[in-house]
Design a protein around this motif. Structure first.
Motif, PDB file in Angstrom:
ATOM      1  N   THR A 122       0.608  -1.313  -0.151  1.00 42.00           N
ATOM      2  CA  THR A 122      -0.227  -0.129   0.252  1.00 42.00           C
ATOM      3  C   THR A 122       0.456   1.346  -0.090  1.00 42.00           C
ATOM      4  OG1 THR A 122      -0.340   0.155   2.375  1.00 42.00           O
ATOM      5  CG2 THR A 122      -1.874  -0.780   1.015  1.00 42.00           C
ATOM      6  N   LYS A 138      -9.571   6.195   4.706  1.00 44.48           N
ATOM      7  CA  LYS A 138      -8.749   5.538   4.235  1.00 44.48           C
ATOM      8  C   LYS A 138      -7.557   5.211   4.461  1.00 44.48           C
ATOM      9  CE  LYS A 138     -11.240   4.835  -0.366  1.00 44.48           C
ATOM     10  NZ  LYS A 138     -10.691   5.117  -2.415  1.00 44.48           N
ATOM     11  N   GLN A 161      -7.295   4.036   7.871  1.00 49.31           N
ATOM     12  CA  GLN A 161      -6.823   2.263   7.658  1.00 49.31           C
ATOM     13  C   GLN A 161      -5.640   1.827   6.893  1.00 49.31           C
ATOM     14  OE1 GLN A 161      -8.594   0.791   3.242  1.00 49.31           O
ATOM     15  NE2 GLN A 161      -9.388  -1.392   4.276  1.00 49.31           N
ATOM     16  N   GLU A 201     -13.118  -1.285   8.445  1.00 47.70           N
ATOM     17  CA  GLU A 201     -13.141  -1.286   6.771  1.00 47.70           C
ATOM     18  C   GLU A 201     -14.739  -1.560   6.285  1.00 47.70           C
ATOM     19  OE1 GLU A 201     -11.279  -3.165   8.707  1.00 47.70           O
ATOM     20  OE2 GLU A 201      -9.388  -2.640   7.417  1.00 47.70           O
ATOM     21  N   LEU A 206     -15.602   2.335   6.309  1.00 48.72           N
ATOM     22  CA  LEU A 206     -15.351   2.350   5.299  1.00 48.72           C
ATOM     23  C   LEU A 206     -16.258   1.974   3.466  1.00 48.72           C
ATOM     24  CD1 LEU A 206     -13.425   3.988   2.972  1.00 48.72           C
ATOM     25  CD2 LEU A 206     -12.269   1.752   2.587  1.00 48.72           C
TER      26      LEU A 206
END
Length: 755
Positions: free
Chosen positions: A452, A588, A591, A739, A742
């Motif tokens: 990521t 995000k 996350q 999650e 989101l």
């Protein structure tokens, strides 16, 4: 609204500690204890300078000796001998050594490594009631692990590697409520893994490699925080263990596993290292393992995996090692594994592949062997017998050794504590501090940064800036370039020679330290890059000429010219669609901090004033690299987690849910369109929103910001309110995952588009 955290990535806090530390006068009994230790040990050489006149609390830390004090007590003692290699056993009896520690009753961290101490771990260890970190690795301790450790309820890290402990892994380990790291590698422990391990909800690292353990691995699916599991070189088996999906490193090498591997292993999106080699696993090879988003090390060699490989299979570009050798695979090696790469090792001999046939078996051999493998049918139940203990030889450890010392590696600093204030608990968790000794190696060896990280790839490479560059960019730090100032330093706006804008934070160092002291924190900060984080671009040291110690530290960040999310919500037109998009960007960013790096960064004290938007209304979180400046602490510039936190154990178990609460506060302000300035407002407004969910649409719209009441979709508003209320639950375990938040926000955005 500050919250205690286990793994803090806030650099500035540590810098302030280092810059402002003072000398404490030890109690005479503790001074005598240190002098006794000096007489017992021949090394490290730093001990030779001890005397009655030594100011122990002011000794410069080194890789071999570090002391830390709080008021008139020693709170940390680290002694590392002989460059990490254990000396021959001496007349240094464990009872004698620990008797010298008796007066150090305030110890929170005790690290005695490679000192040649031999004998049982004394029962007197139980008298160190404040102990949080214990590392006695690479000595000659023997006998069973003493039950007196079970009375140390604050223990977070226990490392007993490379000794001669015998007996079983103690069942009483389950009584240690905040244990996060348990490493018992390379001893002579036997028996089974106790079921009590499954109750260690805070556990992140479990390393039991190179012992004589056997039997089935208990169901570890309840250990949702577990990130590292190392069971190498035992006799565990035969069934693949049941695990939680957040593992980063899984090593089952050289055991007695002999059934298939579960298909869900191919969806462990945080997994970086997987080593199943030297077992008797059977069944189909999972191609998805090659393309897991974070995988960089995959060793499945010396098993009986079957299946056909195809050239068009996909692979993760970050793979450094793939070992498929000595299985029953047929077909063609994937093209992505055939590409020449100096940074990747690919091994596939002793299969039945079409590649390099001189190193492969005939295809009929793999076919016949595969038919002979007894693979249980899906859903067939098995008894899980306990295997007998089998002596196994020791092997050299891998990456998990570095990770297992995480608890100690984060603790080697000059000061472990600041004076408690009204709002700060007097015994703050010391695992927030980063070691100048081990952390840089930890980052490189464990390859913490996952796939990521590519989300921040558009940024220029992190680099060291020269002071001349910064002076030119700010017109010699002219007052017109100053954009902020606080008790810890100033922030300037700068323009580089290529025209790019930067933000420069200048931190004045009150205590002299070498640049190397700050490099572990700089290294860690440089890795935090994501499209929804205000990322660091580089640093610069300004040093004194007489001893090259640091006088000022400059941190260079990307410059975000626009205002905060609060400014946009309360001060100008900000549509409902834009608000949801901003909320998605915030989530995000969080996350990434939780799952995009290892170890994840939790309890980030997120405020709406920490969220900024650039000229394209792209959201970035600005407080991830440095904490709020000292003068902003305790103010009401933004409300964070004011909800009940519960016990220390509950906070640790649900540390990811602290950030979820903060997200809920931001969602509340997005919905209302006005600032929430006081903690007690959150609960009142939450109850109001919750009550409106069960009423009609007009009631819900009456609560929403008047500027978006008409434009927002009724269903979208309801979805936003529902997830907001769930985030603000006073019970952390009932809050949704990041999650889940989101997904609901994206669903709310889709509902707006449908209307």
């Amino acid at each position: 609204m500050a919250k205690p955290v286990l793994y803090s990535f806030h650099l500035l806090l540590l810098l302030v500690f280092l810059a402002t530390h003072r000398s404490d006068q030890l109690q005479p009994s503790q001074t005598q204890s240190l002098l006794k230790i000096q007489r017992l040990l021949d090394y490290p050489l730093a001990l030779s300078s001890f005397s009655n006149k030594t100011d122990f609390c002011s000794i410069e830390p080194s890789p071999y000796l570090t002391l830390a004090c709080y008021e008139d007590n020693i709170t940390q003692l680290h002694i590392i001998g002989n460059d990490g290699v254990p000396p021959p056993p001496q007349n240094l009896l464990s009872d004698t050594f620990f008797a010298a520690l008796a007066s150090l009753s305030s110890l929170k961290v005790l690290s005695l490594v490679s000192l040649g101490i031999w004998g049982p771990l004394p029962r007197s260890i139980g008298s160190l009631s404040s102990l949080e970190i214990l590392n006695v690795s690479t000595n000659y301790f023997n006998g069973t692990i003493p039950v007196q450790l079970s009375s140390l309820k604050s223990l977070q890290t226990v490392i007993l590697d490379n000794n001669q402990f015998t007996g079983q892994v103690p069942g009483w380990l389950g009584s240690l409520p905040v244990l996060a790291v348990l490493s018992l590698k390379n001893n002579s422990l036997s028996g089974i893994m106790p079921n009590s391990v499954t109750t260690l909800q805070a556990l992140r690292v479990l390393a039991l490699s190179r012992n004589n353990l056997s039997g089935e691995v208990p169901d570890l699916s309840s250990l949702t925080n577990l990130q590292v599991l190392d069971l190498e070189d035992n006799s565990f088996g035969p069934h693949f263990p049941t695990l939680a999906p957040k593992l980063v490193s899984l090593v089952l090498r050289k055991n007695r596993f002999r059934f298939g591997i579960p298909a869900e292993l191919g969806s462990y999106y945080q997994l970086q290292k997987l080593d199943l080699s030297l077992n008797e696993f059977v069944g189909p090879f999972l191609p998805s393992l090659l393309s897991l988003p974070s995988i960089n090390y995959l060793d499945l060699s010396e098993n009986k995996f079957t299946g056909m490989l195809f050239q068009n299979m996909s692979c993760n570009d970050e793979l450094t090692l793939v070992n498929l050798s000595s299985n029953l695979l047929v077909g063609n090696l994937p093209t992505c594994l055939q590409l020449d790469s100096k940074s990747r090792v690919v091994l596939y001999a002793k299969n039945c592949l079409s590649n390099d046939k001189d190193q492969q078996h005939p295809s009929n051999l793999c076919h016949n062997e595969a038919l002979a493998v007894n693979i249980p049918l899906r859903g067939q139940k098995h008894s899980r017998p306990i295997a007998k203990a089998v002596l196994t030889s020791s092997t050299v450890g891998g990456m998990v050794g570095a990770i297992a010392v995480l608890g100690v590696g984060f603790l080697v600093i000059r000061r472990a504590y600041i004076k408690p204030s009204i709002k700060t608990p007097p015994t703050k968790s010391i695992t927030e501090r980063v070691s100048p000794v081990n952390t840089a190696k930890l980052l490189s060896d464990a390859r913490y940064i996952s796939e990521t990280m590519k989300l921040g790839a558009s940024l220029p490479a992190y680099r060291t800036y020269t002071l001349e560059e910064l002076k030119e960019a700010t017109n010699n730090f002219h007052a017109s370039s100053l954009i902020g100032e606080g008790s810890s330093g100033q922030e300037y706006k700068g323009i580089l020679s290529d025209g790019s804008l930067i933000a420069i934070r200048s931190l004045k160092m009150r205590k002299r330290h070498s640049p190397q002291t700050y490099m572990p924190q700089i290294e860690r900060m440089s890795k935090l890059r994501h499209c929804h984080l205000v990322s660091a671009l580089g640093h610069c040291f300004e040093c004194y000429q007489d001893d090259s110690s640091v006088s000022r530290l400059f941190i260079i960040f990307e410059f975000i010219p626009s205002g905060t999310l609060r400014d946009y919500i309360s001060g100008q037109k900000f549509t409902w669609t834009q608000r949801i998009a901003a909320a998605i960007g915030v989530v995000k960013g969080i996350q990434f901090l939780h799952t995009g790096i290892f170890p994840g960064l939790y309890s980030n004290n997120l405020r709406i004033t920490d969220v900024v938007l650039d000229q394209n209304l792209h959201v970035k979180i600005k407080s991830n690299n440095l904490p709020q400046l000292a003068e902003n602490r305790g103010t009401v510039s933004g409300v964070s987690s004011a909800g009940p936190k519960g016990s220390i154990q509950a906070r640790i178990q649900h540390e990811d849910k602290n950030d979820v609460y903060d997200i809920g506060v931001i969602l509340l302000e997005i919905i209302l369109g006005r600032s929430i300035m006081f903690h007690n407002e959150v609960g009142i407004i939450k109850d109001l929103v919750q009550a409106s969910i069960t009423t009609d649409d007009s009631s819900r719209r009456s609560i929403a910001d008047p500027t978006v009441q008409k434009e927002c979709s009724g269903e979208s508003l309801k979805t936003m309110m529902e997830i907001c209320v769930r985030c603000l639950s006073s019970i952390p375990s009932e809050r949704p995952s990041v999650e889940d938040v989101l997904w609901n926000l994206q669903f709310a955005a889709a509902q707006t588009n449908e209307d």
